[in-house]
Design an enzyme around this catalytic site. Structure first.
Site, short mmCIF file in Angstrom:
data_model
loop_
_atom_site.label_atom_id
_atom_site.label_comp_id
_atom_site.label_asym_id
_atom_site.label_seq_id
_atom_site.Cartn_x
_atom_site.Cartn_y
_atom_site.Cartn_z
N ASN A 9 3.77 -6.49 20.62
CA ASN A 9 2.80 -5.89 19.43
C ASN A 9 1.35 -6.79 19.76
O ASN A 9 1.42 -7.98 19.01
CB ASN A 9 3.12 -6.07 18.04
N TRP A 10 0.38 -6.28 20.29
CA TRP A 10 -0.87 -7.09 20.52
C TRP A 10 -1.55 -7.14 19.21
O TRP A 10 -2.82 -7.87 19.32
CB TRP A 10 -1.65 -6.46 21.86
N LYS A 11 -1.36 -6.24 18.27
CA LYS A 11 -2.31 -6.35 17.16
C LYS A 11 -3.52 -6.15 17.36
O LYS A 11 -3.90 -5.45 18.56
CB LYS A 11 -2.07 -7.62 16.45
N HIS A 95 4.78 -2.05 9.59
CA HIS A 95 4.60 -3.41 9.87
C HIS A 95 4.28 -4.06 8.53
O HIS A 95 3.51 -3.52 7.93
CB HIS A 95 3.64 -3.60 11.03
N GLU A 97 1.97 -6.21 8.09
CA GLU A 97 0.65 -6.06 7.88
C GLU A 97 0.11 -4.94 7.46
O GLU A 97 -0.92 -5.02 6.57
CB GLU A 97 -0.13 -6.85 9.22
N GLU A 167 11.90 -8.00 10.49
CA GLU A 167 10.90 -9.23 10.48
C GLU A 167 10.72 -9.78 9.26
O GLU A 167 9.78 -9.40 8.18
CB GLU A 167 9.32 -8.51 10.92
N GLY A 173 4.01 -14.83 12.33
CA GLY A 173 2.83 -15.49 12.65
C GLY A 173 2.55 -16.71 12.08
O GLY A 173 1.45 -17.33 12.07
N SER A 213 7.81 -14.94 15.09
CA SER A 213 7.66 -16.29 15.49
C SER A 213 8.47 -16.37 16.58
O SER A 213 9.01 -17.36 17.07
CB SER A 213 7.60 -17.54 14.69
N GLY A 234 4.84 -10.66 18.64
CA GLY A 234 3.31 -10.81 18.28
C GLY A 234 2.55 -11.74 19.37
O GLY A 234 2.44 -11.43 20.25
N GLY A 235 2.27 -12.99 18.68
CA GLY A 235 1.56 -13.79 19.20
C GLY A 235 2.17 -14.08 20.74
O GLY A 235 1.25 -14.13 21.81
C1 PEP Z 1 4.83 -9.24 14.57
O1 PEP Z 1 3.61 -9.25 14.40
O2 PEP Z 1 5.38 -8.52 14.89
C2 PEP Z 1 5.33 -10.63 15.06
C3 PEP Z 1 6.45 -10.84 14.96
O3 PEP Z 1 4.27 -11.49 15.14
P1 PEP Z 1 4.77 -13.21 15.70
O4 PEP Z 1 5.71 -13.03 16.85
O5 PEP Z 1 3.42 -13.52 16.10
O6 PEP Z 1 5.19 -13.73 14.70
#
Ligand code: PEP
Length: 251
Positions: A9-11, A95, A97, A167, A173, A213, A234-235
């Site tokens: 997920n590049w956001k 998600h 967010e 999640e 994040g 994470s 994500g990251g």
């Molecule tokens: C996400 O946004 O779905 C996620 C898991 O982010 P991160 O890996 O950066 O915690």
């Protein structure tokens, strides 16, 4: 056997040029993934990145959200039909967010799940508890409520197309990951819940991804858990080397 899936997920990151280069590196570093790899770039990149993924087996295009209505006067929004028309096969729904910043509630998310399925795509449905819920040990009930409210209206055939991503919000994040034991406990609880509603066969074939994470260092441990069928990343999905390590950690 249920599918193993790692989804990036590049956001709201990467220009188109950067995204094309990142995709090129990802495709170069990942040869034969053991499961499916989904890349969910920003909307503006879908067509171009989709073309790059299409020629490679096991790679699939995903979107990060869509509107719940089929079409109409919703300035700035994108419909499921539009996503399908540029080759999306997966759409991330719910998600944390989106829930937090765009106030998306369980009923709206149920409508989004419906429209995604109606256009022949698969929702990656996110669930997970905030820290204060984890601290009072009511996280299993909290997540069960999210799933019941947004997914359990589906018939069995449609439910089988859904991918679930657990999640925990406190891990997204933040650099603070759920322990592999915490992830396994929740994934198992989700599978038991699905079994109660749809039967053991459906529960055993539902892919439940972990997100929060997850990175090149902890992926092997997390993804080795029996009820963890991959990750929503994500990251670390923005770094081709790290993403490749996570993809390689699929069972
Ligand atoms: C996400 O946004 O779905 C996620 C898991 O982010 P991160 O890996 O950066 O915690």
């Amino acid at each position: 056997m249920r599918q193993q899936i790692v989804a990036g997920n590049w956001k709201m990151n990467q220009t188109l040029e950067e995204g094309i280069e990142l995709t090129r590196l990802i495709l170069e570093k990942i040869d034969k993934p053991k499961g499916l790899v989904v890349i969910a770039p920003p909307l503006t990149h879908l067509k171009e990145i989709g073309k790059m993924l299409k020629v490679r087996k096991h790679f699939h295009l995903g979107a990060q959200n869509c509107h719940q209505e089929e079409k109409g006067a919703y300035t700035g929004e994108v419909s499921a039909n539009m996503l399908a028309s540029v080759g999306c096969e997966f759409v991330i729904i719910g998600h944390s967010e989106r829930r937090q910043y765009f106030k998306e509630k369980n009923d709206v998310l149920a409508a989004k799940v419906n429209v995604v399925l109606s256009k022949g795509m698969r929702p990656i449905f996110c669930c997970g508890e905030p820290l204060h819920i984890r601290e009072v040990d009511t996280h299993v009930g909290y997540v069960a409520k999210q799933l019941k409210a947004s997914l359990f209206h589906l018939n069995e055939a449609d439910f089988r197309k859904v991918v679930i991503a657990y999640e925990p919000i406190w891990a997204i994040g933040t650099g603070r990951t759920a322990s592999s034991q915490q992830a396994q406990e929740m994934h198992h609880a989700i599978r038991v819940l699905i079994a109660k509603k749809y039967g053991k066969g459906v529960a055993d074939s539902t892919s439940i991804l972990y997100g929060g994470s997850c990175n090149a260092q902890n992926a092997a441990e997390l993804l080795s858990q029996p009820d963890v069928d991959g990750g929503l990343i994500g990251g670390a999905s923005l770094k081709a080397d790290d993403f490749a390590v996570i993809v390689a950690a699929m069972k």
